[in-house]
Design a protein around this motif. Structure first.
Motif, PDB file in Angstrom:
ATOM      1  N   TRP A 204      40.120  55.709  74.073  1.00 19.43           N
ATOM      2  CA  TRP A 204      40.916  56.865  74.483  1.00 19.43           C
ATOM      3  C   TRP A 204      41.896  57.300  73.405  1.00 19.43           C
ATOM      4  O   TRP A 204      42.849  58.010  73.671  1.00 19.43           O
ATOM      5  CB  TRP A 204      41.630  56.540  75.784  1.00 19.43           C
ATOM      6  CG  TRP A 204      40.688  56.341  76.934  1.00 19.43           C
ATOM      7  CD1 TRP A 204      40.195  57.304  77.778  1.00 19.43           C
ATOM      8  CD2 TRP A 204      40.108  55.107  77.359  1.00 19.43           C
ATOM      9  NE1 TRP A 204      39.339  56.748  78.688  1.00 19.43           N
ATOM     10  CE2 TRP A 204      39.264  55.398  78.466  1.00 19.43           C
ATOM     11  CE3 TRP A 204      40.195  53.784  76.928  1.00 19.43           C
ATOM     12  CZ2 TRP A 204      38.531  54.415  79.134  1.00 19.43           C
ATOM     13  CZ3 TRP A 204      39.465  52.806  77.583  1.00 19.43           C
ATOM     14  CH2 TRP A 204      38.652  53.126  78.673  1.00 19.43           C
ATOM     15  N   GLY A 205      41.669  56.840  72.175  1.00 23.77           N
ATOM     16  CA  GLY A 205      42.417  57.348  71.034  1.00 23.77           C
ATOM     17  C   GLY A 205      43.728  56.666  70.718  1.00 23.77           C
ATOM     18  O   GLY A 205      44.475  57.143  69.856  1.00 23.77           O
ATOM     19  N   SER A 206      44.023  55.542  71.344  1.00 22.54           N
ATOM     20  CA  SER A 206      45.350  54.936  71.168  1.00 22.54           C
ATOM     21  C   SER A 206      45.599  54.470  69.742  1.00 22.54           C
ATOM     22  O   SER A 206      46.682  54.692  69.184  1.00 22.54           O
ATOM     23  CB  SER A 206      45.521  53.772  72.145  1.00 22.54           C
ATOM     24  OG  SER A 206      45.449  54.239  73.484  1.00 22.54           O
ATOM     25  N   LEU A 207      44.620  53.810  69.113  1.00 17.94           N
ATOM     26  CA  LEU A 207      44.807  53.352  67.738  1.00 17.94           C
ATOM     27  C   LEU A 207      44.882  54.543  66.789  1.00 17.94           C
ATOM     28  O   LEU A 207      45.706  54.567  65.858  1.00 17.94           O
ATOM     29  CB  LEU A 207      43.675  52.410  67.327  1.00 17.94           C
ATOM     30  CG  LEU A 207      43.702  51.928  65.878  1.00 17.94           C
ATOM     31  CD1 LEU A 207      45.011  51.221  65.551  1.00 17.94           C
ATOM     32  CD2 LEU A 207      42.510  51.001  65.608  1.00 17.94           C
ATOM     33  N   ALA A 208      44.037  55.539  66.999  1.00 16.32           N
ATOM     34  CA  ALA A 208      44.067  56.729  66.151  1.00 16.32           C
ATOM     35  C   ALA A 208      45.431  57.406  66.218  1.00 16.32           C
ATOM     36  O   ALA A 208      45.998  57.818  65.189  1.00 16.32           O
ATOM     37  CB  ALA A 208      42.963  57.694  66.571  1.00 16.32           C
ATOM     38  N   LEU A 209      45.974  57.537  67.410  1.00 15.64           N
ATOM     39  CA  LEU A 209      47.290  58.140  67.577  1.00 15.64           C
ATOM     40  C   LEU A 209      48.364  57.326  66.874  1.00 15.64           C
ATOM     41  O   LEU A 209      49.238  57.883  66.185  1.00 15.64           O
ATOM     42  CB  LEU A 209      47.617  58.265  69.065  1.00 15.64           C
ATOM     43  CG  LEU A 209      46.858  59.348  69.837  1.00 15.64           C
ATOM     44  CD1 LEU A 209      46.986  59.122  71.341  1.00 15.64           C
ATOM     45  CD2 LEU A 209      47.391  60.734  69.465  1.00 15.64           C
ATOM     46  N   HIS A 210      48.324  56.013  67.022  1.00 16.55           N
ATOM     47  CA  HIS A 210      49.335  55.160  66.396  1.00 16.55           C
ATOM     48  C   HIS A 210      49.248  55.253  64.871  1.00 16.55           C
ATOM     49  O   HIS A 210      50.284  55.356  64.186  1.00 16.55           O
ATOM     50  CB  HIS A 210      49.133  53.711  66.849  1.00 16.55           C
ATOM     51  CG  HIS A 210      50.240  52.788  66.441  1.00 16.55           C
ATOM     52  ND1 HIS A 210      51.368  52.589  67.201  1.00 16.55           N
ATOM     53  CD2 HIS A 210      50.394  52.022  65.334  1.00 16.55           C
ATOM     54  CE1 HIS A 210      52.170  51.726  66.589  1.00 16.55           C
ATOM     55  NE2 HIS A 210      51.603  51.361  65.444  1.00 16.55           N
ATOM     56  N   ALA A 211      48.020  55.225  64.342  1.00 11.96           N
ATOM     57  CA  ALA A 211      47.847  55.275  62.890  1.00 11.96           C
ATOM     58  C   ALA A 211      48.347  56.591  62.313  1.00 11.96           C
ATOM     59  O   ALA A 211      48.969  56.622  61.241  1.00 11.96           O
ATOM     60  CB  ALA A 211      46.377  55.061  62.547  1.00 11.96           C
ATOM     61  N   ALA A 212      48.089  57.679  63.010  1.00 10.81           N
ATOM     62  CA  ALA A 212      48.523  58.991  62.518  1.00 10.81           C
ATOM     63  C   ALA A 212      50.027  59.178  62.683  1.00 10.81           C
ATOM     64  O   ALA A 212      50.722  59.655  61.767  1.00 10.81           O
ATOM     65  CB  ALA A 212      47.770  60.089  63.266  1.00 10.81           C
ATOM     66  N   ARG A 213      50.553  58.783  63.843  1.00 12.13           N
ATOM     67  CA  ARG A 213      51.972  59.015  64.136  1.00 12.13           C
ATOM     68  C   ARG A 213      52.881  58.100  63.319  1.00 12.13           C
ATOM     69  O   ARG A 213      53.897  58.530  62.777  1.00 12.13           O
ATOM     70  CB  ARG A 213      52.216  58.811  65.629  1.00 12.13           C
ATOM     71  CG  ARG A 213      53.653  59.082  66.070  1.00 12.13           C
ATOM     72  CD  ARG A 213      53.789  58.927  67.571  1.00 12.13           C
ATOM     73  NE  ARG A 213      53.376  57.602  68.035  1.00 12.13           N
ATOM     74  CZ  ARG A 213      52.341  57.380  68.837  1.00 12.13           C
ATOM     75  NH1 ARG A 213      51.606  58.382  69.275  1.00 12.13           N
ATOM     76  NH2 ARG A 213      52.029  56.151  69.207  1.00 12.13           N
ATOM     77  N   GLU A 214      52.537  56.809  63.253  1.00 12.22           N
ATOM     78  CA  GLU A 214      53.433  55.828  62.637  1.00 12.22           C
ATOM     79  C   GLU A 214      53.174  55.614  61.154  1.00 12.22           C
ATOM     80  O   GLU A 214      54.065  55.166  60.431  1.00 12.22           O
ATOM     81  CB  GLU A 214      53.308  54.484  63.370  1.00 12.22           C
ATOM     82  CG  GLU A 214      53.595  54.552  64.859  1.00 12.22           C
ATOM     83  CD  GLU A 214      55.006  55.015  65.174  1.00 12.22           C
ATOM     84  OE1 GLU A 214      55.913  54.723  64.355  1.00 12.22           O
ATOM     85  OE2 GLU A 214      55.216  55.650  66.220  1.00 12.22           O
ATOM     86  N   TYR A 215      51.956  55.913  60.659  1.00 13.36           N
ATOM     87  CA  TYR A 215      51.612  55.609  59.275  1.00 13.36           C
ATOM     88  C   TYR A 215      51.156  56.834  58.484  1.00 13.36           C
ATOM     89  O   TYR A 215      50.884  56.712  57.288  1.00 13.36           O
ATOM     90  CB  TYR A 215      50.534  54.518  59.228  1.00 13.36           C
ATOM     91  CG  TYR A 215      51.081  53.175  59.634  1.00 13.36           C
ATOM     92  CD1 TYR A 215      51.545  52.272  58.684  1.00 13.36           C
ATOM     93  CD2 TYR A 215      51.177  52.817  60.973  1.00 13.36           C
ATOM     94  CE1 TYR A 215      52.074  51.042  59.042  1.00 13.36           C
ATOM     95  CE2 TYR A 215      51.704  51.587  61.358  1.00 13.36           C
ATOM     96  CZ  TYR A 215      52.160  50.716  60.386  1.00 13.36           C
ATOM     97  OH  TYR A 215      52.692  49.501  60.749  1.00 13.36           O
ATOM     98  N   GLY A 216      51.054  57.982  59.134  1.00 12.35           N
ATOM     99  CA  GLY A 216      50.669  59.188  58.421  1.00 12.35           C
ATOM    100  C   GLY A 216      49.214  59.232  58.010  1.00 12.35           C
ATOM    101  O   GLY A 216      48.839  59.983  57.099  1.00 12.35           O
ATOM    102  N   ALA A 217      48.375  58.441  58.658  1.00 14.87           N
ATOM    103  CA  ALA A 217      46.955  58.405  58.321  1.00 14.87           C
ATOM    104  C   ALA A 217      46.230  59.631  58.881  1.00 14.87           C
ATOM    105  O   ALA A 217      46.662  60.237  59.870  1.00 14.87           O
ATOM    106  CB  ALA A 217      46.316  57.136  58.859  1.00 14.87           C
ATOM    107  N   THR A 218      45.124  59.955  58.248  1.00 17.22           N
ATOM    108  CA  THR A 218      44.195  60.947  58.773  1.00 17.22           C
ATOM    109  C   THR A 218      43.025  60.179  59.381  1.00 17.22           C
ATOM    110  O   THR A 218      42.406  59.351  58.706  1.00 17.22           O
ATOM    111  CB  THR A 218      43.679  61.870  57.652  1.00 17.22           C
ATOM    112  OG1 THR A 218      44.792  62.559  57.077  1.00 17.22           O
ATOM    113  CG2 THR A 218      42.685  62.876  58.208  1.00 17.22           C
TER     114      THR A 218
END
Length: 425
Positions: A210-224
């Motif tokens: 449900w996207g939780s890791l993707a959201l964390h990586a983008a929000r907290e680490y600036g990842a794409t």
């Protein structure tokens, strides 16, 4: 009736050898109200003679599981207590054990005949999956059907079980008192640090849920982030969460098989709770595909449940594969590492999280039981009973060491040197 013995007493005597014990470690109540067993033992209720028919017709614990799913066997109060009692000794104990002998099965058959209980084999509950309908094992079409069976159960059901984090994999607990949400956030952050994510890093999240890791990586680490899943329902909610977080420019969620991803290379790849669906025979191809999607020096984190001990039975004959994870295949940690390393990836760290998963599963069971009416409304009583049984059994299996779960960190050769553990602790 056999002399003066009650129905419950006769059944308790006949069932004990089937379960590989001299005496049942539970208190048994039959459908006629009779009871056998110690007063202080966990109570198991046989609500219908159909339960005995299922056990007679099925050689192992699958018959018991079918009876529980159908509501023909029930437990009053804590499901852990009778399950722990039945798995502490005998054939339900962790590890492999022989199936009941012909003589032991005949004993239950004679008791069933004497009580007038037997008949033709009952049809499995409708929640059971018939794998042969889906075509070639681990073809892309069959994998999509198997994943849909499990993950398209309904986002509302999973919300009630998983809680606000919507993370369906082992959390990382600093201590049991921190709570599920904090433990899941700690796991997501640990993965991002192990992968050395930073602003501008390109991450492929295989089996993104449900996207939780993707959201964390983008929000907290600036990842794409590119997240891929085979579940339409997961993808729909993940996209909604991404939009609500204002991260649509950083996170893309696709309904796509990992074997179809063509827009590498990525700086990092996460595969969390997904490798269990790949299949033992497909692991070398899985590893090669992910290797090729990484840039030189890029990191892969593979987080997967591991079977502990030998496997001697057909994998599709278990409760888990017929009701929970169709075509799921657990391999040992050594086999997983061999498969990943055979692709040319270098293993840089292995972290076992077995005790953490036991805590996670107990938290999910507590959520399910606290939200039972809503879960039944969302998924049906049979499916809710499947999930309760599978999560309780799994929690106990992790606690006693029958199952493990491990994070394996790997790196494609080239680029920066392999990481030191202090890089993420």
């Amino acid at each position: 009736m056999d002399g003066k013995r009650t129905v419950a007493e006769q059944l308790a005597t006949a069932l004990a050898p089937i379960l590989g014990v001299e005496r049942l470690p539970v208190r048994l109540q039959a459908w006629d109200g009779t009871v056998a067993g110690p007063d202080d033992a966990p109570l198991v209720v046989l609500r219908s003679p159909q339960a005995i028919r299922r056990i007679v017709w099925t050689r192992d614990e699958l018959g018991l599981a079918r009876a529980y799913v159908a509501g023909e066997i029930d437990v009053e109060g804590d499901l852990y207590a009778p399950f722990a009692a039945l798995t502490s000794t005998g054939r339900l104990a962790p590890g492999e054990s022989p199936a009941p002998s012909l003589g032991e099965r005949l004993g239950l058959l004679r008791t069933g005949l004497a009580l007038g209980l037997l008949g033709r084999e009952p049809a499995p509950p409708p929640e059971e999956v018939r794998l042969r309908r889906y075509g070639r094992l681990h073809s892309r079409r069959r994998d999509a059907v198997a994943v849909s069976h499990h993950y398209d159960l309904g986002n509302e059901f999973y919300r009630l079980v998983l809680g606000p984090s919507m993370v369906y994999s082992c959390a990382v607990w600093d201590d049991p008192g921190v709570g599920l949400e904090a433990a899941q956030e700690a796991k997501l952050d640990l993965i991002c640090r192990k992968l050395a994510l930073r602003s501008g890093s390109r991450l492929l999240d295989v089996g993104c849920g449900w996207g939780s890791l993707a959201l964390h990586a983008a929000r907290e680490y600036g990842a794409t982030v590119v997240g891929v899943t085979l579940s339409e329902e997961q993808a729909a909610l993940a996209r909604k969460r991404v939009a609500e977080a204002g991260l649509a420019g950083s996170v893309e969620i696709r309904v796509e098989d990992y074997r179809e991803v063509e827009d590498g290379p990525f700086d990092a790849i996460s595969s969390v709770g997904m490798a269990e669906h790949v299949g033992r025979s497909q692991l070398p191809g899985y590893a090669t595909t992910l290797h090729d999607l990484l840039r030189p020096g890029g990191r892969l984190l593979n987080h997967a449940i591991a079977w502990v001990g030998p496997r001697t039975r057909r994998n599709d004959d278990t409760f888990i594969t017929r009701y929970v994870f169709p075509d799921g295949d657990l391999v040992g940690l050594g086999d997983m590492i061999d498969a990943l390393a055979s692709s040319g990836l270098e293993v840089t760290d292995v972290e076992p999280l077995r005790r953490h998963y036991a805590l996670t599963l107990r938290a999910w069971v507590a959520n399910l039981e606290a939200n039972w009416a809503g879960a039944v409304a969302a998924a049906g009583v049979g499916r809710a009973r499947v999930w309760r049984l599978y999560m309780v059994a799994s929690a106990l299996a992790f606690e006693v060491g029958k199952l493990g779960v491990n994070q394996v960190l790997l790196q494609r050769p080239g680029g920066a040197p392999p990481p030191l553990r202090r890089d993420w602790v």
